[in-house]
Write an enzyme that holds these catalytic residues in place. Structure first.
Site, mmCIF file in Angstrom:
data_model
loop_
_atom_site.group_PDB
_atom_site.id
_atom_site.type_symbol
_atom_site.label_atom_id
_atom_site.label_comp_id
_atom_site.label_asym_id
_atom_site.label_seq_id
_atom_site.Cartn_x
_atom_site.Cartn_y
_atom_site.Cartn_z
ATOM 1 N N SER A 141 0.887 -1.173 0.000
ATOM 2 C CA SER A 141 0.000 0.000 0.000
ATOM 3 C C SER A 141 0.916 1.211 0.000
ATOM 4 C CB SER A 141 -0.831 -0.011 1.289
ATOM 5 O OG SER A 141 -1.458 1.237 1.493
ATOM 6 N N TYR A 154 -2.074 -1.494 10.380
ATOM 7 C CA TYR A 154 -2.021 -1.487 8.913
ATOM 8 C C TYR A 154 -0.672 -0.956 8.418
ATOM 9 C CZ TYR A 154 -3.792 -0.974 4.113
ATOM 10 O OH TYR A 154 -3.991 -1.078 2.756
HETATM 11 P P1 NAP Z 1 -11.684 -5.483 -1.522
HETATM 12 O O1 NAP Z 1 -12.458 -4.923 -2.672
HETATM 13 O O2 NAP Z 1 -12.291 -5.459 -0.167
HETATM 14 O O3 NAP Z 1 -11.276 -6.989 -1.903
HETATM 15 C C1 NAP Z 1 -10.484 -7.760 -1.042
HETATM 16 C C2 NAP Z 1 -10.877 -9.216 -1.210
HETATM 17 O O4 NAP Z 1 -9.990 -10.005 -0.419
HETATM 18 C C3 NAP Z 1 -12.299 -9.464 -0.693
HETATM 19 O O5 NAP Z 1 -13.001 -10.334 -1.560
HETATM 20 C C4 NAP Z 1 -12.009 -10.106 0.655
HETATM 21 O O6 NAP Z 1 -13.046 -10.927 1.123
HETATM 22 C C5 NAP Z 1 -10.779 -10.914 0.338
HETATM 23 N N1 NAP Z 1 -10.086 -11.376 1.525
HETATM 24 C C6 NAP Z 1 -9.969 -10.733 2.712
HETATM 25 N N2 NAP Z 1 -9.327 -11.529 3.589
HETATM 26 C C7 NAP Z 1 -9.028 -12.666 2.931
HETATM 27 C C8 NAP Z 1 -8.388 -13.858 3.301
HETATM 28 N N3 NAP Z 1 -7.944 -14.062 4.560
HETATM 29 N N4 NAP Z 1 -8.222 -14.841 2.391
HETATM 30 C C9 NAP Z 1 -8.679 -14.669 1.124
HETATM 31 N N5 NAP Z 1 -9.342 -13.577 0.722
HETATM 32 C C10 NAP Z 1 -9.504 -12.574 1.616
HETATM 33 O O7 NAP Z 1 -10.294 -4.759 -1.362
HETATM 34 P P2 NAP Z 1 -9.213 -4.160 -2.412
HETATM 35 O O8 NAP Z 1 -9.498 -2.739 -2.622
HETATM 36 O O9 NAP Z 1 -8.998 -5.056 -3.544
HETATM 37 O O10 NAP Z 1 -7.926 -4.175 -1.453
HETATM 38 C C11 NAP Z 1 -7.359 -5.316 -0.987
HETATM 39 C C12 NAP Z 1 -5.853 -5.217 -0.951
HETATM 40 O O11 NAP Z 1 -5.390 -3.995 -1.570
HETATM 41 C C13 NAP Z 1 -5.302 -5.204 0.454
HETATM 42 O O12 NAP Z 1 -4.056 -5.876 0.496
HETATM 43 C C14 NAP Z 1 -5.132 -3.732 0.731
HETATM 44 O O13 NAP Z 1 -4.200 -3.470 1.759
HETATM 45 C C15 NAP Z 1 -4.674 -3.237 -0.615
HETATM 46 N N6 NAP Z 1 -4.908 -1.791 -0.785
HETATM 47 C C16 NAP Z 1 -6.156 -1.335 -1.061
HETATM 48 C C17 NAP Z 1 -6.360 0.049 -1.170
HETATM 49 C C18 NAP Z 1 -7.710 0.628 -1.467
HETATM 50 O O14 NAP Z 1 -7.875 1.856 -1.306
HETATM 51 N N7 NAP Z 1 -8.689 -0.144 -1.903
HETATM 52 C C19 NAP Z 1 -5.271 0.914 -1.000
HETATM 53 C C20 NAP Z 1 -4.019 0.396 -0.709
HETATM 54 C C21 NAP Z 1 -3.848 -0.975 -0.616
HETATM 55 P P3 NAP Z 1 -14.128 -10.304 2.179
HETATM 56 O O15 NAP Z 1 -14.974 -9.365 1.365
HETATM 57 O O16 NAP Z 1 -14.837 -11.514 2.666
HETATM 58 O O17 NAP Z 1 -13.332 -9.601 3.239
#
Ligand code: NAP
Length: 252
Positions: A141, A154
């Site tokens: 991130s 985080y």
């Molecule tokens: P998202 O739309 O919430 O998607 C994350 C997916 O990962 C969801 O389907 C979630 O399932 C699943 N997940 C969570 N825990 C898990 C586990 N233990 N095993 C397998 N799957 C799991 O989020 P995203 O925006 O793609 O972001 C996710 C990643 O991007 C993270 O690593 C985060 O730190 C990074 N990131 C995101 C942002 C942002 O602004 N979106 C910014 C910086 C970094 P559930 O829905 O059941 O939880």
């Protein structure tokens, strides 16, 4: 196409950035294994990819289950005969400062945001080495390169996984296995719901974004997917140990 005949495995691909990256890699010719702890969500993403005429399969896997994660990666490599790209993406965000985050929440953050990437990468090494290399993308991130107020679990784990990515890059460059960290800023996905609540609602979050981010807006998942394709493909063939920050300038 940039990823023709390649096999890619993505964790946390049932939503958000992981899903967009999976779709983008499939459009570039990869056979993508869409995995998530929510098997239905993963299947929905894979069905969209298939309906667009590209290749995807689904595996339900929770990345905190070491054995299941290792087994899933090994089975993909065995069944397809190769593994070219691992996008280890699933992560969690627990808000709060030192006195608010429990030890159990700190451990949970470590388990998903650091430990699971270690387990996934470890499982990917042998099949990648057997085919002369590969690309491992680990989602950190921009919180891995800056300090976030009241986000101790985080920001700490996202810094740690960036250090781990650089370490692995140094150790496996000779095997042509590249490790790069993906460092998004605010991307409009369900991931930010907790922070939105912490900020006092969507309006407050949007005010915060337009005040603190030079480009004054959320990023889109497709803007991150372009970075994923770049890191996965030979377009980044001499790049390893890099933190690809895509954040509208927030961390400048
Ligand atoms: P998202 O739309 O919430 O998607 C994350 C997916 O990962 C969801 O389907 C979630 O399932 C699943 N997940 C969570 N825990 C898990 C586990 N233990 N095993 C397998 N799957 C799991 O989020 P995203 O925006 O793609 O972001 C996710 C990643 O991007 C993270 O690593 C985060 O730190 C990074 N990131 C995101 C942002 C942002 O602004 N979106 C910014 C910086 C970094 P559930 O829905 O059941 O939880």
């Amino acid at each position: 196409m940039l990823l023709e005949n390649k096999v890619a495995f993505v964790t946390g691909a049932g939503s958000g950035i992981g899903a967009a990256g999976a779709r983008a890699m499939a459009r570039e010719g990869a056979h993508v294994f869409v995995t998530d702890r929510d098997g239905v969500a993963a299947r929905t993403v894979a069905e969209v990819i298939s309906s667009e005429g590209f290749r995807a399969d689904t595996i339900e896997v929770d990345v905190t289950d070491d054995e299941a994660l290792g087994r899933a990666i090994a089975s993909v490599a065995q069944n397809t005969g190769r593994l070219d790209v691992l996008h280890s993406h699933a992560g969690i965000q627990i808000e709060g400062k030192l006195e608010q985050v429990t030890v159990a929440e700190m451990d949970a953050s470590w388990a998903v945001n650091v430990r699971a990437h270690f387990v996934a990468a470890q499982a990917a090494i042998a099949p990648m080495r057997a085919h002369g290399g590969g690309s491992i993308i680990i989602t950190s991130s921009n919180s891995g390169v800056q300090i976030d107020r009241e986000m101790i679990a985080y920001a700490t784990t996202k810094h740690a996984v960036l250090a781990m990515t650089r370490q692995m890059a140094a150790d496996y460059g000779k095997d042509n296995i590249r490790f790069n960290a993906l460092c998004p800023g605010f991307i409009d996905t369900p991931f930010n719901r907790g922070f939105e609540t912490q900020m006092g609602g969507r309006d407050k979050l949007e005010d915060y974004i337009s005040e603190t981010i030079p480009m004054r807006r959320f990023g889109t998942v497709d803007e991150i997917a372009d970075g994923i394709v770049f890191l996965a493909s030979d377009r980044s063939s001499f790049m390893t140990g890099h933190a690809l920050i895509i954040d509208g300038g927030e961390s400048i």
